[in-house]
Scaffold this motif. Structure first.
Motif, mmCIF file in Angstrom:
data_model
loop_
_atom_site.group_PDB
_atom_site.id
_atom_site.type_symbol
_atom_site.label_atom_id
_atom_site.label_comp_id
_atom_site.label_asym_id
_atom_site.label_seq_id
_atom_site.Cartn_x
_atom_site.Cartn_y
_atom_site.Cartn_z
ATOM 1 N N GLY A 1 0.774 -1.233 0.000
ATOM 2 C CA GLY A 1 0.000 0.000 0.000
ATOM 3 C C GLY A 1 0.804 1.282 0.000
ATOM 4 O O GLY A 1 0.293 2.347 -0.347
ATOM 5 N N ILE A 2 2.093 1.209 0.349
ATOM 6 C CA ILE A 2 2.864 2.437 0.537
ATOM 7 C C ILE A 2 3.088 3.212 -0.758
ATOM 8 O O ILE A 2 3.000 4.444 -0.792
ATOM 9 N N ARG A 3 3.352 2.495 -1.857
ATOM 10 C CA ARG A 3 3.583 3.200 -3.122
ATOM 11 C C ARG A 3 2.288 3.806 -3.669
ATOM 12 O O ARG A 3 2.320 4.823 -4.375
ATOM 13 N N CYS A 4 1.160 3.200 -3.338
ATOM 14 C CA CYS A 4 -0.126 3.736 -3.790
ATOM 15 C C CYS A 4 -0.460 5.053 -3.098
ATOM 16 O O CYS A 4 -1.162 5.894 -3.671
ATOM 17 N N GLU A 5 0.018 5.236 -1.858
ATOM 18 C CA GLU A 5 -0.240 6.486 -1.141
ATOM 19 C C GLU A 5 0.311 7.669 -1.938
ATOM 20 O O GLU A 5 -0.379 8.660 -2.175
ATOM 21 N N LYS A 6 1.576 7.546 -2.344
ATOM 22 C CA LYS A 6 2.210 8.624 -3.108
ATOM 23 C C LYS A 6 1.586 8.752 -4.498
ATOM 24 O O LYS A 6 1.326 9.858 -4.988
#
Length: 348
Positions: free
Chosen positions: A208-213
């Motif tokens: 999920g971390i790359r989707c936040e940005k």
């Protein structure tokens, strides 16, 4: 100078072979977990040192990045220390109630040692976030909502991972960028979605971390209906299992630890880079000078002795001192990419 260096007891000094023997001798199980949080840390170095001490006492292993913008962690924790680990993490106001994603397939050997590093960013993206609102992210969808959204007509699904990750597994009908880094992927995704600003966009990645940005990046560029898979593929796999939901993911999920992948479905969607047989097993070339990450089936692994080319196979039979000389000052290959015309059956 490395900000993490020179601190007695704050860095693991054991070699790989020693670490493997230590892990194999353990009589308890470990739980592999990942988590991240975008939160302003006033002093990343102090947070790094504190977390290292706490997790070292609990015998945790993992690879963790701490930055002013937050934390990104992939680790394994002894099961008998799990409750103490959660209590320690939540004791930090900055990490209170951070969601954990537990691995689906886990042999307890995902990481051999504990590494906590201070970085400029927890995920390298090459962006200047002063120019846009990084907190204006997309809508988070759980597994059930995600499956429903996949069936909406006109929906565009985008894999926010590198090509070697999506090669072994991806959601149905997803756009699969050819980038090798997140930094390169963002402009490629923007180009792939050009003219689709009014479409419903679904983004997914590992945790999920790359989707936040990416979701904030797309909204900044005019996309209105941006959605992201909450918890990424890791938590999707957990949800479909516990809630008995249909699995819309095909293949294996690439993970950044010694496992290099965990099965989400039984389907094999990729092929051996040497013989072309169905295969989803990533390996690093046995020639340390090369260390190329590529897909290799068991038959080719035996035939080529774990190497990617005949030249590398020759090198592994040289005396170790000669191999060390060959490695000196040379940049290792990183990742196999068929679009760059690397021929693993012969020479590049």
């Amino acid at each position: 100078m490395d900000p993490n260096a020179g601190k007695k007891g704050m860095i693991n000094k054991y070699g790989r072979e020693q670490l493997i023997k230590k892990l194999e001798a353990e009589t308890f199980k470990r739980k592999t977990v990942s988590f991240y949080k975008y939160v302003i840390l006033a002093n990343p170095q102090d947070m790094r040192d504190t977390l290292y001490r706490e997790w070292q006492e609990l015998d945790c292993n993992g690879r963790i990045y701490v930055a002013r913008e937050g934390i990104n962690a992939q680790m394994n924790v002894p099961e008998h220390n799990w409750e103490a680990f959660v209590e320690k993490v939540y004791s930090h106001p900055e990490l209170k109630d951070v969601p954990f994603k537990i691995a689906v397939e886990d042999d307890g050997k995902s990481f051999l040692k504990l590494t906590v590093k201070v970085r400029e960013k927890i995920v390298a993206d090459g962006l200047n976030e002063n120019d846009w609102d990084v907190t204006n992210v997309g809508r988070h969808l759980n597994a059930e909502e995600w499956n429903e959204a996949l069936d909406n007509e006109g929906t565009v699904v985008v894999d926010i991972r590198n090509h070697y990750e999506s090669e072994i597994g991806h959601f149905e009908n997803a756009l699969l960028p050819e980038a090798e880094t997140f930094r390169d992927e963002l402009p490629e995704v923007l180009n792939l979605l050009k003219g689709k600003e009014d479409k419903k966009v679904l983004l997914y990645c590992t945790g999920g971390i790359r989707c936040e940005k990416t979701s904030a990046y797309l909204k900044h560029h005019g996309f209105q209906d941006v959605n992201q898979l909450h918890g990424g593929i890791i938590d999707y796999a957990r949800q479909i299992k516990t809630k008995e939901l249909p699995n819309r993911f095909r293949g294996k999920n690439f993970v950044f630890d010694d496992r290099l992948g965990e099965g989400i479905s039984e389907e094999v969607v990729s092929h051996c880079h040497q013989c072309g047989k169905p295969c989803d097993k990533h390996v690093n070339c046995a020639n340390k000078e090369c260390n190329l990450l590529f897909i290799q089936c068991d038959e080719c692994a035996e035939k080529h002795e774990g190497t990617c080319t005949p030249k590398c196979q020759e090198i592994i039979h040289l005396p170790e001192e000669e191999q060390k000389k060959l490695r000196q000052g040379k940049k290792q290959k990183k990742i196999f990419h068929s679009h760059k015309k690397v021929n693993l059956k012969g020479e590049e």
